[in-house]
Design a protein around this motif. Structure first.
Motif, short mmCIF file in Angstrom:
data_model
loop_
_atom_site.label_atom_id
_atom_site.label_comp_id
_atom_site.label_asym_id
_atom_site.label_seq_id
_atom_site.Cartn_x
_atom_site.Cartn_y
_atom_site.Cartn_z
N PRO A 86 -8.30 99.58 -75.58
CA PRO A 86 -8.89 98.94 -74.40
C PRO A 86 -8.93 97.42 -74.55
N VAL A 87 -8.49 96.73 -73.50
CA VAL A 87 -8.44 95.27 -73.49
C VAL A 87 -9.06 94.78 -72.18
N ALA A 88 -9.87 93.74 -72.29
CA ALA A 88 -10.44 93.13 -71.09
C ALA A 88 -10.33 91.62 -71.18
N ILE A 89 -9.97 90.99 -70.08
CA ILE A 89 -10.02 89.54 -69.95
C ILE A 89 -11.39 89.18 -69.39
N VAL A 90 -12.13 88.35 -70.12
CA VAL A 90 -13.48 87.97 -69.70
C VAL A 90 -13.56 86.45 -69.72
N SER A 91 -13.73 85.85 -68.55
CA SER A 91 -13.67 84.40 -68.44
C SER A 91 -14.88 83.87 -67.69
N HIS A 92 -15.34 82.70 -68.10
CA HIS A 92 -16.34 81.96 -67.32
C HIS A 92 -15.57 81.03 -66.41
N LYS A 93 -15.60 81.33 -65.11
CA LYS A 93 -14.81 80.56 -64.15
C LYS A 93 -15.58 80.45 -62.85
N THR A 94 -15.87 79.23 -62.42
CA THR A 94 -16.55 79.05 -61.14
C THR A 94 -15.61 79.45 -60.00
N LYS A 95 -16.20 79.80 -58.88
CA LYS A 95 -15.40 80.23 -57.72
C LYS A 95 -14.61 79.06 -57.13
N THR A 96 -15.22 77.89 -57.11
CA THR A 96 -14.57 76.68 -56.59
C THR A 96 -14.74 75.54 -57.59
N PRO A 97 -13.95 74.48 -57.51
CA PRO A 97 -14.07 73.36 -58.46
C PRO A 97 -15.40 72.63 -58.33
N TYR A 98 -15.75 71.90 -59.39
CA TYR A 98 -16.97 71.08 -59.38
C TYR A 98 -16.85 69.91 -58.41
N GLY A 99 -15.62 69.47 -58.14
CA GLY A 99 -15.39 68.36 -57.23
C GLY A 99 -14.05 68.50 -56.55
N GLY A 100 -13.87 67.78 -55.46
CA GLY A 100 -12.61 67.86 -54.72
C GLY A 100 -12.60 69.02 -53.74
N PRO A 101 -11.44 69.37 -53.21
CA PRO A 101 -11.33 70.45 -52.23
C PRO A 101 -11.82 71.78 -52.81
N PRO A 102 -12.39 72.65 -51.97
CA PRO A 102 -12.96 73.92 -52.45
C PRO A 102 -11.91 75.01 -52.63
N TYR A 103 -10.96 74.78 -53.52
CA TYR A 103 -9.94 75.79 -53.80
C TYR A 103 -10.60 77.05 -54.35
N ASP A 104 -10.00 78.20 -54.07
CA ASP A 104 -10.48 79.46 -54.61
C ASP A 104 -9.86 79.66 -55.99
N LEU A 105 -10.61 79.33 -57.03
CA LEU A 105 -10.08 79.38 -58.39
C LEU A 105 -9.89 80.81 -58.88
N HIS A 106 -10.73 81.71 -58.41
CA HIS A 106 -10.58 83.11 -58.80
C HIS A 106 -9.27 83.68 -58.25
N GLN A 107 -9.00 83.41 -56.99
CA GLN A 107 -7.76 83.93 -56.40
C GLN A 107 -6.54 83.33 -57.08
N ALA A 108 -6.61 82.04 -57.43
CA ALA A 108 -5.49 81.41 -58.13
C ALA A 108 -5.24 82.09 -59.47
#
Length: 207
Positions: A86-108
């Motif tokens: 069993p393998v899992a990818i576990v990341s701390h990732k905000t949904k959008t950037p701290y600054g700039g345009p609100p890109y969807d970082l999870h979808q990327a």
């Protein structure tokens, strides 16, 4: 044996991407080392922290498709999955950037993983993927999954007091910039990580 793996700067290498983004905007000298950290340090030295924050949003967002996996990372994950580990990818990732345009970082990130075969490859489809909104949530996920091993690029994360006990910790240190520590096993390549994980599997099997 349950293997947890961080995502950004552990599976995904951003060095060439951020180097290219900075050069295209004439933000760094051409002879700057091809390194995400070198770009970050240069921009901070010239007082352009806001530019760096905006660039991170771009690199982790719409330009993430240009980032490459570290050599051997995807192949090893596929190999582990084929062995029914069993393998899992576990990341701390905000949904959008701290600054700039609100890109969807999870979808990327999901799009990048899909491009690497995590939706189409039979073995990779078994890998669980979690993008947590906080460091505390990442700790909690590692614990709830029951990870026996966890691989990350941040020594401060692996040695944090909140890190779940009973987990073998591996520091991925491709640039050999960190010190050895009794709190983790420090390895520089995914080939070395594979050797370590498979030796742990053999040891556990013997026991």
């Amino acid at each position: 044996m349950f293997i947890g793996i961080d995502f950004d700067n552990t599976i995904v290498c951003y060095d060439q991407l951020f180097h290219n983004l900075a050069l295209k905007r004439n933000l760094t000298p051409k002879n700057l080392p091809i390194s995400k950290q070198a770009v970050r340090d240069h921009l901070r030295e010239i007082g352009s922290e806001d530019v760096w924050i905006e660039m991170q949003g771009l690199g982790y967002g719409p330009r993430m498709g240009d980032a490459l996996p570290y050599p051997g990372a995807i192949d090893l994950i596929r190999k582990l999955a084929k062995q029914n580990l069993p393998v899992a990818i576990v990341s701390h990732k905000t949904k959008t950037p701290y600054g700039g345009p609100p890109y969807d970082l999870h979808q990327a990130a999901y799009d990048w993983l899909n491009a690497q075969g995590f939706r189409s490859d039979t073995s990779l489809k078994s890998v669980e993927i979690y993008f947590e909104l906080s460091r505390e949530d990442k700790f909690a996920r590692i614990k709830s999954l029951g990870c026996s091993e966890f691989i990350d690029d941040l020594p401060e994360f692996l040695t944090a007091s909140e890190f779940p006990t009973g987990v073998n910790r591996v520091l991925f240190d491709p640039n050999n910039v960190n010190l050895d520590n009794e709190g983790y096993k420090r390895l520089q390549t995914w080939r070395d990580i594979g050797t370590y994980l498979l030796s742990e599997k053999a040891r556990l099997h013997v026991q």
